[in-house]
Design a protein around this motif. Structure first.
Motif, PDB file in Angstrom:
ATOM      1  N   ALA A 114       0.854  -1.186   0.000  1.00 52.99           N
ATOM      2  CA  ALA A 114       0.000   0.000   0.000  1.00 52.99           C
ATOM      3  C   ALA A 114       0.888   1.233   0.000  1.00 52.99           C
ATOM      4  O   ALA A 114       2.059   1.177   0.386  1.00 52.99           O
ATOM      5  N   GLU A 115       0.308   2.356  -0.422  1.00 55.02           N
ATOM      6  CA  GLU A 115       1.018   3.624  -0.433  1.00 55.02           C
ATOM      7  C   GLU A 115       0.644   4.428   0.808  1.00 55.02           C
ATOM      8  O   GLU A 115      -0.543   4.609   1.103  1.00 55.02           O
ATOM      9  N   TRP A 116       1.664   4.898   1.522  1.00 48.09           N
ATOM     10  CA  TRP A 116       1.419   5.631   2.760  1.00 48.09           C
ATOM     11  C   TRP A 116       0.521   6.844   2.539  1.00 48.09           C
ATOM     12  O   TRP A 116      -0.413   7.087   3.307  1.00 48.09           O
ATOM     13  N   SER A 117       0.750   7.632   1.498  1.00 49.93           N
ATOM     14  CA  SER A 117      -0.023   8.859   1.283  1.00 49.93           C
ATOM     15  C   SER A 117      -1.501   8.551   1.068  1.00 49.93           C
ATOM     16  O   SER A 117      -2.381   9.247   1.602  1.00 49.93           O
ATOM     17  N   VAL A 118      -1.792   7.495   0.314  1.00 48.74           N
ATOM     18  CA  VAL A 118      -3.182   7.096   0.067  1.00 48.74           C
ATOM     19  C   VAL A 118      -3.811   6.589   1.352  1.00 48.74           C
ATOM     20  O   VAL A 118      -4.946   6.946   1.701  1.00 48.74           O
ATOM     21  N   TRP A 119      -3.061   5.747   2.068  1.00 48.21           N
ATOM     22  CA  TRP A 119      -3.574   5.172   3.321  1.00 48.21           C
ATOM     23  C   TRP A 119      -3.879   6.277   4.330  1.00 48.21           C
ATOM     24  O   TRP A 119      -4.928   6.267   4.978  1.00 48.21           O
ATOM     25  N   GLN A 120      -2.969   7.236   4.473  1.00 49.62           N
ATOM     26  CA  GLN A 120      -3.157   8.322   5.430  1.00 49.62           C
ATOM     27  C   GLN A 120      -4.370   9.188   5.072  1.00 49.62           C
ATOM     28  O   GLN A 120      -5.151   9.570   5.956  1.00 49.62           O
ATOM     29  N   GLU A 121      -4.534   9.463   3.792  1.00 52.85           N
ATOM     30  CA  GLU A 121      -5.681  10.269   3.366  1.00 52.85           C
ATOM     31  C   GLU A 121      -6.993   9.565   3.685  1.00 52.85           C
ATOM     32  O   GLU A 121      -7.948  10.187   4.164  1.00 52.85           O
ATOM     33  N   ARG A 122      -7.033   8.260   3.432  1.00 56.15           N
ATOM     34  CA  ARG A 122      -8.249   7.507   3.750  1.00 56.15           C
ATOM     35  C   ARG A 122      -8.504   7.498   5.253  1.00 56.15           C
ATOM     36  O   ARG A 122      -9.648   7.670   5.704  1.00 56.15           O
ATOM     37  N   MET A 123      -7.461   7.293   6.051  1.00 60.50           N
ATOM     38  CA  MET A 123      -7.637   7.250   7.499  1.00 60.50           C
ATOM     39  C   MET A 123      -8.172   8.578   8.031  1.00 60.50           C
ATOM     40  O   MET A 123      -9.007   8.598   8.947  1.00 60.50           O
ATOM     41  N   THR A 124      -7.700   9.669   7.476  1.00 60.96           N
ATOM     42  CA  THR A 124      -8.197  10.979   7.898  1.00 60.96           C
ATOM     43  C   THR A 124      -9.698  11.086   7.649  1.00 60.96           C
ATOM     44  O   THR A 124     -10.452  11.614   8.483  1.00 60.96           O
ATOM     45  N   GLY A 125     -10.138  10.562   6.512  1.00 61.63           N
ATOM     46  CA  GLY A 125     -11.569  10.541   6.223  1.00 61.63           C
ATOM     47  C   GLY A 125     -12.326   9.600   7.145  1.00 61.63           C
ATOM     48  O   GLY A 125     -13.456   9.893   7.564  1.00 61.63           O
ATOM     49  N   TYR A 126     -11.715   8.471   7.490  1.00 62.07           N
ATOM     50  CA  TYR A 126     -12.366   7.516   8.396  1.00 62.07           C
ATOM     51  C   TYR A 126     -12.569   8.136   9.779  1.00 62.07           C
ATOM     52  O   TYR A 126     -13.589   7.892  10.434  1.00 62.07           O
ATOM     53  N   VAL A 127     -11.604   8.916  10.228  1.00 56.35           N
ATOM     54  CA  VAL A 127     -11.733   9.583  11.530  1.00 56.35           C
ATOM     55  C   VAL A 127     -12.951  10.502  11.529  1.00 56.35           C
ATOM     56  O   VAL A 127     -13.750  10.508  12.473  1.00 56.35           O
ATOM     57  N   ARG A 128     -13.115  11.283  10.451  1.00 52.43           N
ATOM     58  CA  ARG A 128     -14.268  12.189  10.364  1.00 52.43           C
ATOM     59  C   ARG A 128     -15.578  11.415  10.338  1.00 52.43           C
ATOM     60  O   ARG A 128     -16.578  11.857  10.901  1.00 52.43           O
ATOM     61  N   ALA A 129     -15.584  10.261   9.688  1.00 52.86           N
ATOM     62  CA  ALA A 129     -16.811   9.472   9.550  1.00 52.86           C
ATOM     63  C   ALA A 129     -17.093   8.596  10.767  1.00 52.86           C
ATOM     64  O   ALA A 129     -18.213   8.101  10.929  1.00 52.86           O
ATOM     65  N   GLY A 130     -16.098   8.380  11.612  1.00 55.36           N
ATOM     66  CA  GLY A 130     -16.292   7.526  12.784  1.00 55.36           C
ATOM     67  C   GLY A 130     -16.386   6.055  12.448  1.00 55.36           C
ATOM     68  O   GLY A 130     -16.935   5.270  13.227  1.00 55.36           O
ATOM     69  N   ARG A 131     -15.811   5.685  11.311  1.00 55.62           N
ATOM     70  CA  ARG A 131     -15.787   4.275  10.915  1.00 55.62           C
ATOM     71  C   ARG A 131     -14.635   4.080   9.929  1.00 55.62           C
ATOM     72  O   ARG A 131     -14.033   5.037   9.466  1.00 55.62           O
ATOM     73  N   ALA A 132     -14.341   2.830   9.621  1.00 56.70           N
ATOM     74  CA  ALA A 132     -13.234   2.529   8.704  1.00 56.70           C
ATOM     75  C   ALA A 132     -13.669   1.460   7.716  1.00 56.70           C
ATOM     76  O   ALA A 132     -14.601   0.687   7.982  1.00 56.70           O
ATOM     77  N   TYR A 133     -12.996   1.420   6.593  1.00 55.35           N
ATOM     78  CA  TYR A 133     -13.266   0.428   5.548  1.00 55.35           C
ATOM     79  C   TYR A 133     -12.047  -0.456   5.324  1.00 55.35           C
ATOM     80  O   TYR A 133     -10.898  -0.045   5.528  1.00 55.35           O
ATOM     81  N   ASP A 134     -12.320  -1.657   4.861  1.00 58.78           N
ATOM     82  CA  ASP A 134     -11.301  -2.525   4.251  1.00 58.78           C
ATOM     83  C   ASP A 134     -11.740  -2.718   2.811  1.00 58.78           C
ATOM     84  O   ASP A 134     -12.766  -3.350   2.540  1.00 58.78           O
TER      85      ASP A 134
END
Length: 272
Positions: free
Chosen positions: A184-204
């Motif tokens: 995985a690419e760190w920049s992509v992963w970090q951007e997604r995680m930032t969005g997951y924090v705002r949404a209060g959930r995470a995806y796989d």
């Protein structure tokens, strides 16, 4: 005249067997030391007498356990249970309580979604799966209770990290990548995680297992900290982007219900 034959493999095997037996014996003696001081502290002499061992052997075993924090020693008092055992006892109780509290909620979520539901916690920088409720669809999810997976490539693991700092994210991401997690690419992963924090959930998004997607949300304890997470997993054909978005409320609602049963008020403790 009697002859003897030399077989290096037999000799190595015998030596290995003796080493294994000796190691098991040392382990059992170490456990005996721990159990001996559970009722009350014991001096070296008292501990040696209780175990039927020499003082030197008892001191060697106890010193090793002190080094690993399974025992502690106080002058004029003796050996007693160490902080490591208190930590492990708390973790074991917490994990058992979470599974018991969550089980009915997980079964309802599995029935509602018809998909596989998991619950897990962080264990030594890995996601440890504590329970699994199979779904009704004919979808094979390879996870098992007791599995330990990379935090940064699983939905459940990422949900466990929603409160962590970006520095922690990056450290775990780099370590997981070095240990063989799916690339995985760190920049992509970090951007997604930032969005997951705002949404209060995470995806796989098929990051941990081919053709498997999941939606995950954190569970909070009485103090508001994340203590576990749940996820709903299914085949990608049943997990379109729209369906994952629609599942978000169900997963978060279930996580909140479990959190409430664990004593969480739903308020940000830093805002009180």
């Amino acid at each position: 005249m009697r002859t003897t034959s030399s077989n290096p493999e037999s000799a190595d095997g015998a030596a290995g067997a003796r080493s294994s037996v000796a190691g098991s014996q040392t382990l059992m003696r170490g456990l005996d030391v721990i159990e001996a001081v559970t009722s009350s502290p014991l001096t070296l002499v008292e501990l040696a007498q209780t175990l039927g061992l020499t003082r030197s052997t008892t001191h060697r075993l106890a010193s090793a356990l002190i080094e690993r924090r399974y025992l502690s020693f106080a002058p004029r008092i003796g050996y007693r249970i160490g902080p490591k055992l208190l930590e492990l006892g708390f973790i074991a109780q917490q994990q058992t309580d979470i599974v018991q509290v969550a089980r009915d909620h997980l079964e309802r979520l599995a029935g509602l979604t018809e998909d596989t539901v998991h619950i897990g916690v962080i264990d030594a920088d890995r996601a440890l799966y504590l329970d699994k409720i199979p779904g009704r669809r004919r979808v094979e999810i390879s996870s098992r209770v007791g599995d330990r997976q990379a935090l940064t490539s699983t939905g459940l693991g990422k949900a466990l990290l929603l409160d962590s700092t970006p520095a922690t994210w990056e450290r775990l991401f780099r370590e997981d990548q070095a240990a063989g997690a799916p690339r995985a690419e760190w920049s992509v992963w970090q951007e997604r995680m930032t969005g997951y924090v705002r949404a209060g959930r995470a995806y796989d998004l098929q990051e941990n297992e081919d053709l498997i997607r999941c939606v995950a949300a954190p569970i909070r304890g009485a103090g508001g900290a994340i203590v576990a997470a749940i996820s709903v997993s299914s085949a990608a054909q049943y997990m379109s982007d729209d369906r994952m978005e629609s599942l978000t409320d169900d997963v978060r609602r279930t996580a909140a219900a479990i959190s409430a049963d664990l004593g969480w008020s739903g308020k940000d403790p830093e805002a009180v």
